[in-house]
Design a protein around this motif. Structure first.
Motif, mmCIF file in Angstrom:
data_model
loop_
_atom_site.group_PDB
_atom_site.id
_atom_site.type_symbol
_atom_site.label_atom_id
_atom_site.label_comp_id
_atom_site.label_asym_id
_atom_site.label_seq_id
_atom_site.Cartn_x
_atom_site.Cartn_y
_atom_site.Cartn_z
ATOM 1 N N GLY A 191 0.754 -1.180 -0.109
ATOM 2 C CA GLY A 191 -0.043 0.154 -0.065
ATOM 3 C C GLY A 191 0.719 1.307 0.073
ATOM 4 N N ARG A 192 0.730 1.987 -1.116
ATOM 5 C CA ARG A 192 1.508 3.313 -1.259
ATOM 6 C C ARG A 192 0.608 4.410 -1.714
ATOM 7 N NH1 ARG A 192 4.367 0.000 0.912
ATOM 8 N NH2 ARG A 192 6.706 -0.347 0.489
ATOM 9 N N ALA A 193 1.582 5.508 -1.725
ATOM 10 C CA ALA A 193 0.497 6.831 -2.260
ATOM 11 C C ALA A 193 -0.941 7.037 -1.576
ATOM 12 C CB ALA A 193 0.535 6.692 -3.566
ATOM 13 N N GLY A 194 -0.865 6.704 -0.351
ATOM 14 C CA GLY A 194 -2.195 6.892 0.525
ATOM 15 C C GLY A 194 -2.094 8.118 0.984
ATOM 16 N N GLY A 195 -3.328 8.752 1.514
ATOM 17 C CA GLY A 195 -3.536 9.965 1.885
ATOM 18 C C GLY A 195 -3.011 10.109 3.290
ATOM 19 N N THR A 196 -3.331 8.778 4.018
ATOM 20 C CA THR A 196 -3.315 8.551 5.546
ATOM 21 C C THR A 196 -2.072 7.621 6.136
ATOM 22 O OG1 THR A 196 -4.856 7.230 5.653
ATOM 23 C CG2 THR A 196 -5.664 9.522 6.195
ATOM 24 N N SER A 197 -1.801 6.710 5.378
ATOM 25 C CA SER A 197 -1.146 5.670 5.723
ATOM 26 C C SER A 197 -0.394 4.889 4.535
ATOM 27 C CB SER A 197 -1.584 4.629 6.518
ATOM 28 O OG SER A 197 -2.579 3.777 5.803
ATOM 29 N N ILE A 198 0.719 3.910 4.937
ATOM 30 C CA ILE A 198 1.128 3.285 3.943
ATOM 31 C C ILE A 198 1.568 1.883 4.689
ATOM 32 C CG2 ILE A 198 2.583 5.063 2.525
ATOM 33 C CD1 ILE A 198 5.174 4.363 4.042
ATOM 34 N N SER A 199 1.692 0.892 3.641
ATOM 35 C CA SER A 199 1.802 -0.456 4.555
ATOM 36 C C SER A 199 3.253 -0.843 4.534
ATOM 37 C CB SER A 199 1.017 -1.576 3.530
ATOM 38 O OG SER A 199 1.944 -1.882 2.495
ATOM 39 N N ASP A 200 3.264 -1.926 5.700
ATOM 40 C CA ASP A 200 4.444 -2.471 5.962
ATOM 41 C C ASP A 200 5.296 -3.176 4.526
ATOM 42 O OD1 ASP A 200 4.516 -1.608 8.714
ATOM 43 O OD2 ASP A 200 4.114 -3.279 9.327
ATOM 44 N N ASP A 201 6.299 -3.522 4.487
ATOM 45 C CA ASP A 201 6.765 -4.437 3.646
ATOM 46 C C ASP A 201 7.017 -5.673 4.439
ATOM 47 O OD1 ASP A 201 7.148 -2.718 1.421
ATOM 48 O OD2 ASP A 201 9.324 -2.343 1.762
ATOM 49 N N VAL A 202 5.912 -6.715 3.898
ATOM 50 C CA VAL A 202 5.918 -7.770 4.323
ATOM 51 C C VAL A 202 6.514 -9.051 3.633
ATOM 52 C CG1 VAL A 202 3.851 -9.706 5.307
ATOM 53 C CG2 VAL A 202 3.702 -7.275 5.277
ATOM 54 N N PHE A 203 7.308 -10.036 4.196
ATOM 55 C CA PHE A 203 7.842 -11.197 3.586
ATOM 56 C C PHE A 203 7.363 -12.519 4.294
ATOM 57 C CE2 PHE A 203 10.329 -7.332 2.604
ATOM 58 C CZ PHE A 203 10.420 -7.505 1.233
ATOM 59 N N ILE A 204 6.963 -13.456 3.535
ATOM 60 C CA ILE A 204 6.559 -14.655 4.106
ATOM 61 C C ILE A 204 7.335 -15.744 3.982
ATOM 62 C CG2 ILE A 204 4.490 -16.241 4.012
ATOM 63 C CD1 ILE A 204 3.019 -13.778 3.167
ATOM 64 N N MET A 205 8.103 -16.445 4.794
ATOM 65 C CA MET A 205 9.102 -17.603 4.788
ATOM 66 C C MET A 205 8.246 -18.693 5.080
ATOM 67 S SD MET A 205 12.225 -15.251 6.145
ATOM 68 C CE MET A 205 11.564 -15.023 7.550
ATOM 69 N N GLU A 206 8.896 -19.944 4.597
ATOM 70 C CA GLU A 206 8.323 -21.265 4.871
ATOM 71 C C GLU A 206 9.704 -22.199 5.003
ATOM 72 O OE1 GLU A 206 5.309 -22.966 2.486
ATOM 73 O OE2 GLU A 206 3.753 -21.312 3.334
ATOM 74 N N PHE A 207 9.647 -22.803 6.242
ATOM 75 C CA PHE A 207 10.884 -23.736 6.315
ATOM 76 C C PHE A 207 10.452 -25.249 6.570
ATOM 77 C CE2 PHE A 207 11.815 -19.559 7.943
ATOM 78 C CZ PHE A 207 12.975 -19.184 7.377
ATOM 79 N N ASN A 208 11.331 -25.802 5.937
ATOM 80 C CA ASN A 208 10.958 -27.576 5.971
ATOM 81 C C ASN A 208 11.679 -28.010 7.318
ATOM 82 O OD1 ASN A 208 10.451 -29.985 5.239
ATOM 83 N ND2 ASN A 208 12.590 -30.431 4.770
ATOM 84 N N SER A 209 12.738 -27.568 7.871
ATOM 85 C CA SER A 209 13.059 -27.602 9.271
ATOM 86 C C SER A 209 13.144 -26.430 10.222
ATOM 87 C CB SER A 209 14.683 -28.029 9.040
ATOM 88 O OG SER A 209 15.486 -28.283 10.186
ATOM 89 N N PHE A 210 12.734 -26.830 11.357
ATOM 90 C CA PHE A 210 12.321 -25.595 12.193
ATOM 91 C C PHE A 210 12.333 -26.207 13.701
ATOM 92 C CE2 PHE A 210 10.640 -21.941 14.243
ATOM 93 C CZ PHE A 210 10.909 -20.998 13.380
ATOM 94 N N THR A 211 13.195 -25.563 14.497
ATOM 95 C CA THR A 211 13.076 -26.167 16.060
ATOM 96 C C THR A 211 13.061 -24.868 16.669
ATOM 97 O OG1 THR A 211 14.863 -27.644 15.268
ATOM 98 C CG2 THR A 211 14.659 -27.171 17.552
ATOM 99 N N THR A 212 12.134 -25.065 17.750
ATOM 100 C CA THR A 212 11.531 -24.039 18.585
ATOM 101 C C THR A 212 12.132 -24.447 20.057
ATOM 102 O OG1 THR A 212 10.127 -23.009 17.232
ATOM 103 C CG2 THR A 212 9.965 -22.308 19.592
ATOM 104 N N LEU A 213 12.659 -23.499 20.774
ATOM 105 C CA LEU A 213 12.522 -23.584 22.363
ATOM 106 C C LEU A 213 11.962 -22.543 22.937
ATOM 107 C CD1 LEU A 213 13.790 -25.307 24.884
ATOM 108 C CD2 LEU A 213 16.037 -23.989 24.380
ATOM 109 N N ARG A 214 11.084 -22.930 23.855
ATOM 110 C CA ARG A 214 10.231 -21.865 24.710
ATOM 111 C C ARG A 214 10.776 -21.750 26.167
ATOM 112 N NH1 ARG A 214 4.298 -22.273 22.046
ATOM 113 N NH2 ARG A 214 5.184 -22.669 20.002
ATOM 114 N N GLY A 215 10.394 -20.748 26.777
ATOM 115 C CA GLY A 215 10.559 -20.479 28.042
ATOM 116 C C GLY A 215 12.277 -20.360 28.614
ATOM 117 N N GLY A 216 12.334 -20.068 29.928
ATOM 118 C CA GLY A 216 13.524 -19.716 30.005
ATOM 119 C C GLY A 216 14.238 -20.940 31.027
#
Length: 137
Positions: free
Chosen positions: A112-137
């Protein structure tokens, strides 16, 4: 439980080794979500069930970046070149982290550009075959 700070200032995001810091205005500029269910249960009419465990359900990561910035230009270059993507996230105060490999930028989002009140973020969507998450501390 100690008070922890998980703002963007205390979260380190890297894409192909480059630290990403120029965030857009989205409420959550970094989101991670599953692509597929980890487990599927099929229940039969006779009362029995079968379970299917997916070895790797994959992960989708969406980054919302400030338009016109160097980080957005970097991500656009990776997108245009069809580069293979690696990703990491570390939250300093909680030791929470995630690592994605075997990935690609699969899409961008509405521009979204050239608007009178706002413009959009640049958004990038990635997908991963291998993904590991560790939550908590």
């Amino acid at each position: 439980m100690a008070l922890v700070n998980i703002t963007t200032e205390n979260t380190v995001i890297t894409v192909n080794g480059r630290q990403i810091q120029d965030w857009g205005e989205a409420e959550n500029p970094v989101t991670e979500e599953p692509i597929d269910q980890k487990t599927t249960i099929r229940r039969g009419m006779g009362g029995n069930a079968a379970r299917l465990d997916r070895i790797n359900p994959g992960r989708r990561v969406t980054l919302n970046l400030n338009p016109g910035g160097a980080d957005a230009a970097y991500m656009q270059g990776l997108f245009n070149s069809n580069a293979n993507i690696t990703y990491s996230r570390t939250v300093i105060g909680t030791l929470e982290n995630a690592v994605g490999a075997e990935g690609a930028i699969v899409n961008d989002a509405t521009i979204g550009r050239a608007g009178g009140t706002s413009i959009s973020d640049d958004v990038f969507i990635m997908e991963f075959n291998s993904f590991t998450t560790l939550r908590g501390g």
